[in-house]
Design a protein around this motif. Structure first.
Motif, short mmCIF file in Angstrom:
data_model
loop_
_atom_site.label_atom_id
_atom_site.label_comp_id
_atom_site.label_asym_id
_atom_site.label_seq_id
_atom_site.Cartn_x
_atom_site.Cartn_y
_atom_site.Cartn_z
N ASP A 37 29.73 42.08 -21.70
CA ASP A 37 28.67 41.28 -22.33
C ASP A 37 28.97 41.02 -23.80
O ASP A 37 28.70 39.90 -24.32
CB ASP A 37 27.32 41.99 -22.19
CG ASP A 37 26.80 41.96 -20.76
OD1 ASP A 37 27.24 41.08 -19.98
OD2 ASP A 37 25.97 42.83 -20.40
N ALA A 38 29.54 42.01 -24.50
CA ALA A 38 29.87 41.82 -25.92
C ALA A 38 30.95 40.78 -26.09
O ALA A 38 30.88 39.93 -27.00
CB ALA A 38 30.31 43.15 -26.52
N GLY A 41 29.48 37.38 -25.43
CA GLY A 41 28.70 36.93 -26.58
C GLY A 41 29.60 36.47 -27.71
O GLY A 41 29.31 35.48 -28.39
N THR A 44 31.01 33.03 -26.99
CA THR A 44 30.03 31.95 -27.10
C THR A 44 29.46 31.84 -28.52
O THR A 44 28.46 31.15 -28.74
CB THR A 44 28.88 32.19 -26.12
OG1 THR A 44 28.29 33.47 -26.37
CG2 THR A 44 29.37 32.13 -24.68
N ASP A 46 27.84 33.93 -30.17
CA ASP A 46 26.54 34.57 -30.39
C ASP A 46 26.67 36.04 -30.80
O ASP A 46 25.66 36.69 -31.07
CB ASP A 46 25.69 34.51 -29.11
CG ASP A 46 25.30 33.07 -28.79
OD1 ASP A 46 25.23 32.25 -29.72
OD2 ASP A 46 25.08 32.79 -27.58
N GLY A 47 27.89 36.57 -30.81
CA GLY A 47 28.06 37.99 -31.10
C GLY A 47 28.97 38.22 -32.28
O GLY A 47 29.49 37.28 -32.91
N SER A 270 23.52 39.33 -15.88
CA SER A 270 24.60 38.90 -16.78
C SER A 270 25.96 39.09 -16.11
O SER A 270 26.08 39.75 -15.08
CB SER A 270 24.54 39.71 -18.07
OG SER A 270 24.85 41.08 -17.80
#
Length: 580
Positions: A37-38, A41, A44, A46-47, A270
């Motif tokens: 997930d990291a 992110g 994209t 977003d992280g 996710s």
């Protein structure tokens, strides 16, 4: 449990380490979910970069902890295995040395012994390793079930379907392998026997001289391919069942994976959640298969280990707690009444209704043709074959009521098939009385009495010379020299009974004459039982027993037996012709 008694602290520590290791895979799955997930992110926009780095470090830390725990567990496992192997092999050897001597005449004994000692230490400890492995795998699977249940209880319950058919199949295969081991034991012993004939020192000369190496290879090859053919049949059946169950597991894995995709889609999970579910499914299925295989292996190993414990539970000879102790010297003599003995595998008695009396301090010669029962009679007299009928009494006390250990301490013997210990001269002689193995003066005195002192003087390191050709630096002796050492070994103890089974068979005429010259001194104060094919040596005997086909046909002195013109006279005349 044997391992617990031997290594309780190690078992507890290993158990703790296995528990910790069991939860590392579930923690890795959670780390992979967060890492995925990291990374998603970050890709994209977003992280932040710090998030993947943090989870990568956590993953590396878990891998390092797992590796350290695994290394420590392997080391402790080795320590436990060493202790267990030593104990189990000590128990097996001790049992073999306490088995009644007559059982060594039975082929079934050797079949049972081979099954008992065949990888027994490895199999015995393998059971422990499998129990630990199953426990760790169960904890790992339990943690995976908890994770799966969080996403879908159907997936959790469905994974149980993987283990049941796999367990049934592998237990069936384990039964087949155990059956094969039992059936092949007699043929495997023949296989080892012929291979030993082709490779050992004792048979090397005769095999080359008679040029029958190819025939031995033919025998060996026949048993080899017979066993191999049976193994091939079992393996083919096993592989067919394995292929079938793996095919079933593959279909189940496909269905579970499809269902996992639908779960993630329907619940809008996710990408990291899907990766975690997929990893749990794959790892859980592998763990369940491993549990099934280990359970079936435990079943097979338990069947095999039963052979070991059956051997340990087999009958032992009397351990010596008799009510009476043999006096030294013997005051009244030995009385034998209606002695009859048969080997367990033979319906016909080897000894049949034998009666005689031996007076104190007598030298008794036992003569007869090969197979007449001479050695068997002596083995009965000194308690090595206690399964006889009739009675043997020492000073009026039945042999069965004498304390076995003290009786044997008062008995010395040089058997025809004496042992040639591949150790030092000092140890070879000292084995006659292990309590005095460091008493060099006693050892040298025994060597002098037997004529072995001349042998020792010719050796490079004297009493410390390593004997035999098996180990590096060993010095080989002639058969006659070995026999002198065996005779010295018997002189190490202050015996009330001395057995000399063909004591000069391998000696040269000069050594034989020297031994007989000192025979009266050597036999003084004890009863001496002399087995000999050389009837000239019987002149020094006080009494002679003549055996034929397991019966006592004549007895008396040399002169008395010659005057009878019977069996002894016939054998004596035949031998004397060779010297005329």
């Amino acid at each position: 449990m044997l391992v617990w008694r031997l290594s309780a602290p190690l078992v507890l520590l290993l158990l703790v380490m296995r528990v910790v290791s069991a939860f590392i895979p579930a923690m890795q799955v959670l780390v992979v979910k967060e890492l995925t997930d990291a990374v998603a992110g970050l890709l994209t926009r977003d992280g932040e970069m710090s998030e993947p780095v943090k989870w990568l470090a956590a993953s590396g830390g878990l891998l390092l902890i797992g590796a350290l725990l695994d290394a420590a567990a392997q080391y402790m496992t080795m320590l436990m295995k060493q202790k267990t192997q030593f104990k189990m092999e000590t128990m097996l050897a001790g049992k073999s040395m306490s088995i009644p001597l007559s059982r060594f005449e039975q082929p079934q004994y050797y079949d049972q012994l081979q099954r008992a000692k065949m990888n027994v230490s490895f199999r015995g400890f393998q059971l422990i390793e499998q129990f630990f492995s199953i426990g760790q795998s169960l904890l790992t699977v339990a943690s995976f079930f908890a994770l799966l249940w969080h996403f879908s209880f159907v997936l959790s319950l469905g994974m149980v379907l993987v283990v049941v058919p796999t367990l049934v199949v592998h237990m069936r295969i384990g039964e087949w392998k155990y059956w094969l081991m039992r059936v092949q034991t007699p043929f495997s012993r023949r296989l080892f026997y012929f291979f030993d004939l082709m490779t050992n020192r004792q048979s090397a000369k005769e095999v080359r001289l008679y040029r029958h190496a190819n025939k031995l290879l033919h025998y060996w090859g026949g048993y080899f391919w017979k066993n191999a053919g049976e193994q091939k049949k079992v393996e083919l059946r096993s592989q067919k069942m394995r292929i079938g169950i793996e095919g079933l597991n593959g279909v189940l894995a496909f269905l579970f994976s499809c269902y996992a995709v639908w779960v993630c889609y329907s619940q809008q999970l996710s990408l990291g959640a899907y990766v975690a579910i997929a990893q749990v499914l794959a790892t859980t299925q592998a763990s369940m298969r491993m549990i099934a295989q280990n359970l079936s292996s435990i079943y097979e190993e338990t069947l095999v280990m039963n052979e070991y414990y059956d051997f340990l539970d087999s009958e032992e000879e009397e351990n010596g707690q008799g009510r009476h102790v043999l006096n030294s010297p013997i005051a009244e003599g030995i009385t034998v009444d209606h002695l009859t003995f048969a080997y367990p595998t033979s319906l016909k008695p080897v000894l049949n209704d034998i009666s005689f009396r031996i007076k104190p301090n007598q030298t008794v010669a036992i003569v007869g043709e090969n197979g007449a029962g001479k050695s068997t009679l002596v083995n009965c007299l000194i308690g090595l074959y206690p399964e006889y009928s009739g009675s043997i009494k020492y000073d009026g006390v039945d042999l069965m009521e004498l304390d076995v250990n003290t009786f044997r301490d008062r008995t010395g013997a040089v058997f025809q098939d004496f042992l040639r210990y591949q150790v030092s001269v000092k140890e070879n002689i000292g084995f006659g009385d292990v309590g005095r193995m460091e008493d060099l003066a006693a050892i040298e005195a025994a060597a002098a009495r037997s004529g072995a002192a001349d042998v020792v003087r010719g050796l490079p390191d004297g009493m410390d010379t390593l004997l035999g050709p098996i180990f590096d630096g060993g010095h080989e002796l002639s058969v006659g020299q070995w026999q002198k050492l065996a005779l010295a070994r018997s002189f190490m103890r202050d015996s009330a009974i001395m057995v000399l089974d063909e004591p000069t068979a391998s000696m040269d005429p000069m050594a034989e004459a020297e031994l007989f010259k000192r025979f009266t001194e050597l036999a003084e104060g004890r009863i001496t039982l002399l087995i000999s094919h050389r009837l000239g040596s019987c002149r020094m005997a006080d009494h002679i027993l003549v055996m034929k086909n397991g019966t006592l046909v004549e007895q008396g002195s040399h002169e008395q037996l010659l005057s009878l013109q019977g069996e002894y006279c016939r054998m004596f005349e035949l031998q004397s012709l060779a010297y005329r």
